[in-house]
Design a protein around this motif. Structure first.
Motif, PDB file in Angstrom:
ATOM      1  N   HIS A   1       0.834  -1.206   0.000  1.00 12.34           N
ATOM      2  CA  HIS A   1       0.000   0.000   0.000  1.00 12.34           C
ATOM      3  C   HIS A   1       0.870   1.258   0.000  1.00 12.34           C
ATOM      4  O   HIS A   1       0.599   2.205  -0.736  1.00 12.34           O
ATOM      5  CB  HIS A   1      -0.990   0.018   1.166  1.00 12.34           C
TER       6      HIS A   1
ATOM      7  N   CYS B   1      -6.702   4.146   4.908  1.00 16.20           N
ATOM      8  CA  CYS B   1      -7.261   3.662   3.645  1.00 16.20           C
ATOM      9  C   CYS B   1      -7.403   2.144   3.692  1.00 16.20           C
ATOM     10  O   CYS B   1      -6.626   1.465   4.336  1.00 16.20           O
ATOM     11  CB  CYS B   1      -6.334   4.051   2.494  1.00 16.20           C
TER      12      CYS B   1
ATOM     13  N   CYS C   1      -7.881   0.431   0.606  1.00 23.51           N
ATOM     14  CA  CYS C   1      -7.635  -0.109  -0.728  1.00 23.51           C
ATOM     15  C   CYS C   1      -6.403  -1.024  -0.683  1.00 23.51           C
ATOM     16  O   CYS C   1      -5.590  -0.945   0.222  1.00 23.51           O
ATOM     17  CB  CYS C   1      -7.493   0.999  -1.770  1.00 23.51           C
TER      18      CYS C   1
ATOM     19  N   GLY D   1      -2.855   0.969  -3.031  1.00 22.12           N
ATOM     20  CA  GLY D   1      -2.455   2.372  -2.980  1.00 22.12           C
ATOM     21  C   GLY D   1      -2.914   3.157  -4.191  1.00 22.12           C
ATOM     22  O   GLY D   1      -2.472   4.283  -4.425  1.00 22.12           O
TER      23      GLY D   1
ATOM     24  N   CYS E   1      -7.933   5.830  -3.547  1.00 19.13           N
ATOM     25  CA  CYS E   1      -7.039   5.627  -2.402  1.00 19.13           C
ATOM     26  C   CYS E   1      -7.080   6.887  -1.543  1.00 19.13           C
ATOM     27  O   CYS E   1      -6.745   7.973  -2.026  1.00 19.13           O
ATOM     28  CB  CYS E   1      -5.618   5.336  -2.862  1.00 19.13           C
ATOM     29  N   VAL E   2      -7.477   6.736  -0.297  1.00 21.26           N
ATOM     30  CA  VAL E   2      -7.595   7.899   0.585  1.00 21.26           C
ATOM     31  C   VAL E   2      -6.241   8.595   0.753  1.00 21.26           C
ATOM     32  O   VAL E   2      -6.158   9.821   0.796  1.00 21.26           O
ATOM     33  CB  VAL E   2      -8.157   7.482   1.971  1.00 21.26           C
TER      34      VAL E   2
HETATM   35 ZN   LIG Z   1      -5.228   3.272  -0.483  1.00 18.21          ZN
END
Ligand SMILES: [Zn+2]
Ligand SMILES: [Zn+2]
Length: 274
Positions: free
Chosen positions: A13, A215, A217, A220, A240-241
């Motif tokens: 990530h 995040c 996800c 990344g 992706c935050v």
């Molecule tokens: Zn992410």
């Protein structure tokens, strides 16, 4: 970022979203797993420890985690009042252990049955006064919704222009023992509402704010079911935050302040030797 299962998922990530080092928000029992990750990826990861703070062994469990190498407490996320006895014990413990404590503040459930966490942020000033030696890191919905003075605990992620003079803004300015975690949909949402406010807010609190991702996800870049446990955060679904918030910070402030938010503030707050 939250600790992920497996030796490589955390590193993957980071690589995907363009981040070099991370604080893993883990459990009090995560020491062994974190040490295995640290052995494979030396000097990239440190960790903080959380536990169910309503159980009587909570203080002993968290103290043990700190002795095993955790560098802070949190995020603490329990169905208790922010000024209740359970969290007061943790604020005192953080001061005794000389580590930070990160609190998840949330007054509005995201789905039926989720409940609320560390309630009563609007009265949090009295905790900042009562525990001056404790370094608090504010996080999540109510911390960020209260950057606006018109927030009335009516919704998880408010939208629209910020009304100046919000509680979070005031407390960050008035109390040297309060810091702000920029992670998650909550942080991203607050900084996306009002570009003029955000520019000024980041400038005023440039030594108090810390970039974070929170995040979910996988790569990344937004793959997997991002924000799966939070249907109300559909604004960032498929994104992706970490990437989104880094880009938001970069376009909202100067390179000097960006470096503080994304690097130096965490480095000094956690006393990292990197
Ligand atoms: Zn992410
Ligand atoms: Zn949280």
């Amino acid at each position: 970022m939250h600790l992920r299962e497996g030796l490589d998922a955390n590193y993957q990530h980071l690589q995907g979203c363009g981040v070099t080092h991370a604080v893993l928000r883990a459990r009090d029992t995560s020491g062994e797993q974190v040490r295995a990750i640290q052995a494979k990826y030396p000097k990239l990861f440190v960790w903080t420890a959380s536990t169910d703070i309503t159980r009587p062994e909570a203080e002993a469990a968290l103290t043990k985690a700190i002795k095993e190498g955790a560098i802070g407490l949190g995020e603490l996320k329990s169905h208790v009042a922010a000024d209740g006895p359970e969290l007061r014990r943790m604020y005192a413990l953080a001061a005794d252990l000389n580590v930070t404590v990160m609190i998840h503040f949330q007054e509005v459930p995201h789905f039926d049955g989720e409940g609320v966490f560390a309630t009563g942020f609007k009265q949090f000033e009295k905790m900042l006064k009562a525990f001056p030696r404790t370094r608090f890191i504010g996080h999540a919905d109510a911390f960020w919704a209260n950057v606006s003075a018109d927030y009335a605990n009516e919704i998880d992620y408010p939208s629209g222009p910020i009304k100046r003079g919000g509680i979070t803004d005031k407390l960050l300015g008035d109390y040297p023992n309060l810091f702000g975690d920029l992670s998650a949909n909550s942080g991203n949402n607050a900084l996306s509402r009002d570009a003029d406010f955000t520019r000024d807010f980041l400038r005023r609190h440039q030594d108090k704010l810390i970039f974070g991702s929170d995040c979910s996800c996988t790569d990344g870049r937004g793959a997997g079911v991002a924000q799966a446990n939070n249907p109300r955060a559909s604004r960032l679904a498929g994104k992706c935050v970490a990437r989104e918030t880094l880009a938001l910070l970069q376009r909202s402030t100067t390179p000097e302040i960006f470096r503080k938010l994304a690097w130096s503030n965490a480095r000094s707050l956690f006393a990292l030797e990197i």
